[in-house]
Design an enzyme around this catalytic site. Sequence first.
Site, PDB file in Angstrom:
ATOM      1  N   LYS A  66      -2.574  41.289 -29.583  1.00  0.00           N
ATOM      2  CA  LYS A  66      -2.569  40.269 -28.524  1.00  0.00           C
ATOM      3  C   LYS A  66      -1.359  40.347 -27.593  1.00  0.00           C
ATOM      4  O   LYS A  66      -1.481  40.096 -26.404  1.00  0.00           O
ATOM      5  CB  LYS A  66      -2.677  38.867 -29.130  1.00  0.00           C
ATOM      6  CG  LYS A  66      -4.058  38.613 -29.743  1.00  0.00           C
ATOM      7  CD  LYS A  66      -4.192  37.186 -30.229  1.00  0.00           C
ATOM      8  CE  LYS A  66      -5.494  37.014 -31.004  1.00  0.00           C
ATOM      9  NZ  LYS A  66      -5.696  35.625 -31.426  1.00  0.00           N
ATOM     10  N   ASP A 102      -7.450  31.226 -26.707  1.00  0.00           N
ATOM     11  CA  ASP A 102      -7.171  30.602 -28.007  1.00  0.00           C
ATOM     12  C   ASP A 102      -6.610  29.192 -27.800  1.00  0.00           C
ATOM     13  O   ASP A 102      -6.977  28.251 -28.519  1.00  0.00           O
ATOM     14  CB  ASP A 102      -6.129  31.404 -28.799  1.00  0.00           C
ATOM     15  CG  ASP A 102      -6.666  32.730 -29.302  1.00  0.00           C
ATOM     16  OD1 ASP A 102      -7.868  32.797 -29.609  1.00  0.00           O
ATOM     17  OD2 ASP A 102      -5.875  33.687 -29.390  1.00  0.00           O
TER      18      ASP A 102
END
Length: 262
Positions: A66, A102
């Site tokens: 990420k 997220d």
Amino acid sequence: MLKLLGVAGWPVGHSRSPAMHSAALAELGLDWRYLKLPVAPDRFAEVVAALPEAGYVGLNVTVPHKEAALLLADRATATATAVGAANTLTFTDTGIEAENTDAPGLIAALSRPVEGRSALVLGAGGAGRAAAWALREAGAQVSVWNRTHERARDLAASLGVGLASHPTDADLLVNTTAVGLGGETSERETLEALDLGGVKPPEVLVDLVYGDRPTALVRWGRDNGAEVVDGLEVLVRQGALSLERWTGRPAPVEVMRRAARR
Ligand code: ATR
């Protein structure tokens, strides 16, 4: 050319994203494919660079890529920049865009507003950072606790949120640690590892960990009257936001939820 989407991770075998997104694409009547891409860390940049030409429109990115995804993008949203990580890449004519769904996915998974409510985030890794940032943005009074106190201290200082040397009572409790991964941890071990022995069960408990069965923490929350949001619901919500970005269409959230839980 057939349009492609995928999830890159290492490992990625357990991911429920392909099932969830494939069901959503079928529901939307889009003849696209969503594939699983096992990519080792040292190949990540190279693989991503090759994807647009192969027909990829977008990519979900999971552990451990990420941060790298944010770094290699040509542009990043304010959320991805603030969180310091991207779970969603979009390939456009003018380069790679990085987004973090997220953080808004966590907020979308909550059934009530968090503004003015107290929130305790357990864990100070990447997931803890995204959760603390999202909750702070949504107006919650956020504190962070972590097994290794220094990491919580650094995170709290960098986001301007509270620091807890021990977990304290809060309206909302969010587990972003790895405790419960693998499914074998008992309730006692879980409460001990998270130092929750003396803590009142919250109104709302979020456990980002998910598996085939409810985690011990989720069971503890349910047994004690908390409203529980599990990791699969957060997965569904972040996936829905990613899909909307790629397709420009509202995501069929219920279809995605059913596919993720199958
Ligand atoms: P992520 O990016 O998914 O958040 P990470 O950076 O590896 O992953 O962070 C994992 C988190 O789980 C950390 O907060 C870690 O605590 P430490 O900083 O003390 O390592 C936490 N964690 C992992 N195993 C744990 C355990 N057995 N008990 C308590 N916390 C644990």
